[in-house]
Scaffold this motif. Structure first.
Motif, PDB file in Angstrom:
ATOM      1  N   VAL A 125       0.799  -1.386   0.015  1.00 18.88           N
ATOM      2  CA  VAL A 125      -0.042  -0.043  -0.145  1.00 18.88           C
ATOM      3  C   VAL A 125       0.932   1.245   0.095  1.00 18.88           C
ATOM      4  N   LEU A 126       0.793   1.937  -1.316  1.00 14.10           N
ATOM      5  CA  LEU A 126       1.873   3.313  -1.101  1.00 14.10           C
ATOM      6  C   LEU A 126       0.946   4.446  -1.051  1.00 14.10           C
ATOM      7  N   HIS A 127       1.657   5.481  -0.659  1.00 15.36           N
ATOM      8  CA  HIS A 127       0.998   6.864  -0.317  1.00 15.36           C
ATOM      9  C   HIS A 127       1.513   7.648  -1.758  1.00 15.36           C
ATOM     10  N   GLY A 128       0.441   7.827  -2.691  1.00  6.83           N
ATOM     11  CA  GLY A 128       0.640   8.392  -3.590  1.00  6.83           C
ATOM     12  C   GLY A 128      -0.701   8.300  -4.650  1.00  6.83           C
ATOM     13  N   ASN A 129      -0.457   8.847  -5.998  1.00  7.81           N
ATOM     14  CA  ASN A 129      -1.616   8.634  -6.922  1.00  7.81           C
ATOM     15  C   ASN A 129      -1.014   7.774  -8.113  1.00  7.81           C
ATOM     16  N   ALA A 130      -2.015   7.221  -8.783  1.00  9.00           N
ATOM     17  CA  ALA A 130      -1.866   6.430  -9.967  1.00  9.00           C
ATOM     18  C   ALA A 130      -2.623   7.007 -11.062  1.00  9.00           C
ATOM     19  N   PHE A 131      -1.851   6.871 -12.365  1.00  7.86           N
ATOM     20  CA  PHE A 131      -2.550   7.405 -13.387  1.00  7.86           C
ATOM     21  C   PHE A 131      -2.242   6.588 -14.601  1.00  7.86           C
ATOM     22  N   ARG A 132      -3.229   6.264 -15.734  1.00  7.88           N
ATOM     23  CA  ARG A 132      -2.960   5.066 -16.556  1.00  7.88           C
ATOM     24  C   ARG A 132      -2.139   5.730 -17.783  1.00  7.88           C
ATOM     25  N   VAL A 133      -1.236   4.781 -18.373  1.00  6.84           N
ATOM     26  CA  VAL A 133      -0.673   5.168 -19.482  1.00  6.84           C
ATOM     27  C   VAL A 133      -0.703   3.970 -20.336  1.00  6.84           C
ATOM     28  N   GLY A 134      -1.637   4.009 -21.397  1.00 11.14           N
ATOM     29  CA  GLY A 134      -1.846   2.691 -22.042  1.00 11.14           C
ATOM     30  C   GLY A 134      -2.469   1.640 -21.405  1.00 11.14           C
ATOM     31  N   SER A 135      -1.791   0.594 -21.617  1.00 10.17           N
ATOM     32  CA  SER A 135      -2.246  -0.598 -20.853  1.00 10.17           C
ATOM     33  C   SER A 135      -1.533  -0.949 -19.439  1.00 10.17           C
ATOM     34  N   ALA A 136      -0.827   0.311 -19.028  1.00 10.24           N
ATOM     35  CA  ALA A 136      -0.148   0.156 -17.483  1.00 10.24           C
ATOM     36  C   ALA A 136      -0.455   1.504 -17.075  1.00 10.24           C
ATOM     37  N   CYS A 137       0.393   1.702 -15.733  1.00  7.30           N
ATOM     38  CA  CYS A 137       0.147   2.944 -15.013  1.00  7.30           C
ATOM     39  C   CYS A 137       1.520   3.335 -14.353  1.00  7.30           C
TER      40      CYS A 137
ATOM     41  N   GLU B 105     -14.241  12.138 -13.705  1.00 14.38           N
ATOM     42  CA  GLU B 105     -14.978  11.238 -14.720  1.00 14.38           C
ATOM     43  C   GLU B 105     -14.003  10.185 -15.143  1.00 14.38           C
ATOM     44  N   ARG B 106     -14.474   8.922 -15.348  1.00  6.97           N
ATOM     45  CA  ARG B 106     -13.409   7.956 -15.897  1.00  6.97           C
ATOM     46  C   ARG B 106     -14.206   6.688 -16.151  1.00  6.97           C
ATOM     47  N   ALA B 107     -13.862   5.820 -17.039  1.00  6.58           N
ATOM     48  CA  ALA B 107     -14.553   4.741 -17.607  1.00  6.58           C
ATOM     49  C   ALA B 107     -14.118   3.901 -16.329  1.00  6.58           C
ATOM     50  N   ALA B 108     -14.781   2.582 -16.409  1.00  3.96           N
ATOM     51  CA  ALA B 108     -14.378   1.544 -15.671  1.00  3.96           C
ATOM     52  C   ALA B 108     -12.970   1.130 -15.698  1.00  3.96           C
ATOM     53  N   LEU B 109     -12.173   0.962 -14.587  1.00  2.00           N
ATOM     54  CA  LEU B 109     -10.633   0.388 -15.085  1.00  2.00           C
ATOM     55  C   LEU B 109     -10.521  -0.723 -14.132  1.00  2.00           C
ATOM     56  N   ALA B 110      -9.722  -1.654 -14.958  1.00  2.00           N
ATOM     57  CA  ALA B 110      -9.378  -3.011 -14.232  1.00  2.00           C
ATOM     58  C   ALA B 110      -8.098  -2.598 -13.482  1.00  2.00           C
ATOM     59  N   PRO B 111      -7.532  -3.353 -12.435  1.00  5.42           N
ATOM     60  CA  PRO B 111      -6.289  -3.289 -12.156  1.00  5.42           C
ATOM     61  C   PRO B 111      -4.911  -3.168 -13.216  1.00  5.42           C
ATOM     62  N   LEU B 112      -4.115  -2.452 -13.160  1.00  5.92           N
ATOM     63  CA  LEU B 112      -3.237  -2.073 -14.122  1.00  5.92           C
ATOM     64  C   LEU B 112      -1.613  -2.152 -13.680  1.00  5.92           C
ATOM     65  N   PRO B 113      -0.871  -2.797 -14.391  1.00  3.61           N
ATOM     66  CA  PRO B 113       0.455  -3.034 -14.094  1.00  3.61           C
ATOM     67  C   PRO B 113       1.272  -1.752 -13.995  1.00  3.61           C
ATOM     68  N   VAL B 114       1.997  -1.720 -12.817  1.00  2.00           N
ATOM     69  CA  VAL B 114       2.901  -0.439 -12.302  1.00  2.00           C
ATOM     70  C   VAL B 114       4.167  -0.476 -13.063  1.00  2.00           C
ATOM     71  N   ARG B 115       4.488   0.220 -14.067  1.00  2.01           N
ATOM     72  CA  ARG B 115       5.634   0.185 -14.793  1.00  2.01           C
ATOM     73  C   ARG B 115       6.510   1.336 -14.464  1.00  2.01           C
ATOM     74  N   TRP B 116       6.009   2.363 -13.976  1.00  2.00           N
ATOM     75  CA  TRP B 116       6.779   3.841 -13.542  1.00  2.00           C
ATOM     76  C   TRP B 116       6.428   4.101 -12.184  1.00  2.00           C
ATOM     77  N   LEU B 117       7.636   4.516 -11.432  1.00  2.00           N
ATOM     78  CA  LEU B 117       7.391   4.913 -10.136  1.00  2.00           C
ATOM     79  C   LEU B 117       8.196   6.317 -10.068  1.00  2.00           C
ATOM     80  N   TYR B 118       7.364   7.619  -9.599  1.00  2.00           N
ATOM     81  CA  TYR B 118       8.058   8.755  -9.419  1.00  2.00           C
ATOM     82  C   TYR B 118       7.838   9.195  -8.121  1.00  2.00           C
ATOM     83  N   VAL B 119       8.896   9.721  -7.448  1.00  2.00           N
ATOM     84  CA  VAL B 119       9.030  10.185  -6.071  1.00  2.00           C
ATOM     85  C   VAL B 119       9.212  11.763  -6.090  1.00  2.00           C
ATOM     86  N   LEU B 120       8.199  12.488  -5.676  1.00  2.00           N
ATOM     87  CA  LEU B 120       8.264  14.060  -5.790  1.00  2.00           C
ATOM     88  C   LEU B 120       9.250  14.466  -4.724  1.00  2.00           C
TER      89      LEU B 120
END
Length: 301
Positions: free
Chosen positions: A108-120, A198-213
């Motif tokens: 469980v990570l403290h952050g936000n996730a956004f979709r990029v193609g078939s990953a996030c 607003e967003r379409a229904a989303l399935a779980p997405l593989p995490v490919r990138w992590l960015y630390v601010l």
């Protein structure tokens, strides 16, 4: 009442308007109102009024209430008299639910996730780092936001979508040109609001990138993070990492190792005292595009 979030069905005695209503079904998690006992002598007390006692994690929030997560399937809420229900839900759907997700074996990570193609991509950072404002900027650019503040990652490295809203301060709303009229406050005494997205229904997405601010006295730059520093970052930016004791800590390390093997972590150093939201979004998206081009080249080489 049944609701859904993070791929779970919650059967709740409390109304949870922040969540998506779900058809009546076999619940993964039961939310009930009742007394929460004080921690026993075997409990491990950790900061922020929390404790861990085997398969139970308790939270005591002054002037709000007491919360207990048990066995990854039961949340008990004991609100104090006269507390605004929205404030109770803030801690129920934040800290208490986050502790329950840890009990279910998730990273469980403290952050936000956004979709990029078939990953996030997942953006991590401490409170006040600007994660939600950056997520809102990504949403403005047409990218689906999976979750805000809490990002659970399963054993296969997939991020689970949360509820469709972002919590933003008034200055972030002003920057986006969004009025606060009609928006629910996160807490009555704060100029921070729940902003539905607003967003379409989303399935779980593989995490490919992590960015630390992060912040520094210099220009915006992206710095790759490797080796042991990846594990340090994933622990530092685990949601409520105070409860990662005993078996929870061991599971966290296993999940972190699995994620480190499939996702790339980068630190985003942002100039102190400068509005760099748009520039940060552009730099992150350019970095993602560059890694995708590198991977395509590797496949065709």
């Amino acid at each position: 009442m049944h609701f859904s979030c993070y791929g779970l069905v919650l059967d709740s005695e409390l109304p949870l308007p922040e969540l998506t209503p779900a058809p009546a079904a076999v619940a993964d998690v039961v939310v009930r109102v009742g007394p929460v006992a004080t921690p026993g002598p075997a409990a491990v007390r950790v900061p922020l009024g929390m404790w861990v006692d085997g398969e139970a994690t308790g939270v005591d929030v002054p002037e709000v209430g007491r919360f207990l997560a048990e066995r990854g399937s039961l949340l008990t809420v004991q609100p104090y008299d006269g507390v605004d229900p929205a404030t109770v839900r803030l801690f129920l759907l934040g800290t208490a639910l986050g502790c329950l997700l840890v009990q279910r074996g998730l990273l469980v990570l403290h952050g936000n996730a956004f979709r990029v193609g078939s990953a996030c991509a997942v953006v991590l950072g401490h409170s006040g780092a600007g994660k939600s404002t950056l997520a809102a900027e990504m949403h403005r650019r047409g990218l689906d936001v999976l979750s805000d503040d809490v990002v659970p990652v399963d054993a296969t490295g997939h991020a689970l979508p949360g509820f469709p809203r972002i919590k933003l301060w008034q200055d972030a709303l002003d920057r986006l040109g969004v009025g606060s009229a009609g928006l629910a406050r996160v807490r009555d005494e704060h100029d921070k609001f729940h902003v539905p997205i607003e967003r379409a229904a989303l399935a779980p997405l593989p995490v490919r990138w992590l960015y630390v601010l992060d912040r520094h006295d210099g220009p915006l730059r992206l710095v790759p993070v490797r080796g042991a520093e990846v594990f340090n970052a994933l622990h530092e930016h685990a949601y409520r990492n105070e409860v990662l004791v005993g078996a929870h800590r061991r599971t966290h390390l296993v999940r972190s190792a699995a994620l480190a093997a499939t996702a790339r972590l980068t630190r985003v150093d942002r100039p102190r005292g400068v509005d760099s939201v748009a520039a940060s979004a552009e730099a992150i998206l350019a970095d993602i595009d560059a890694t995708e081009r590198e991977e395509r080249h590797a496949w065709t080489a």
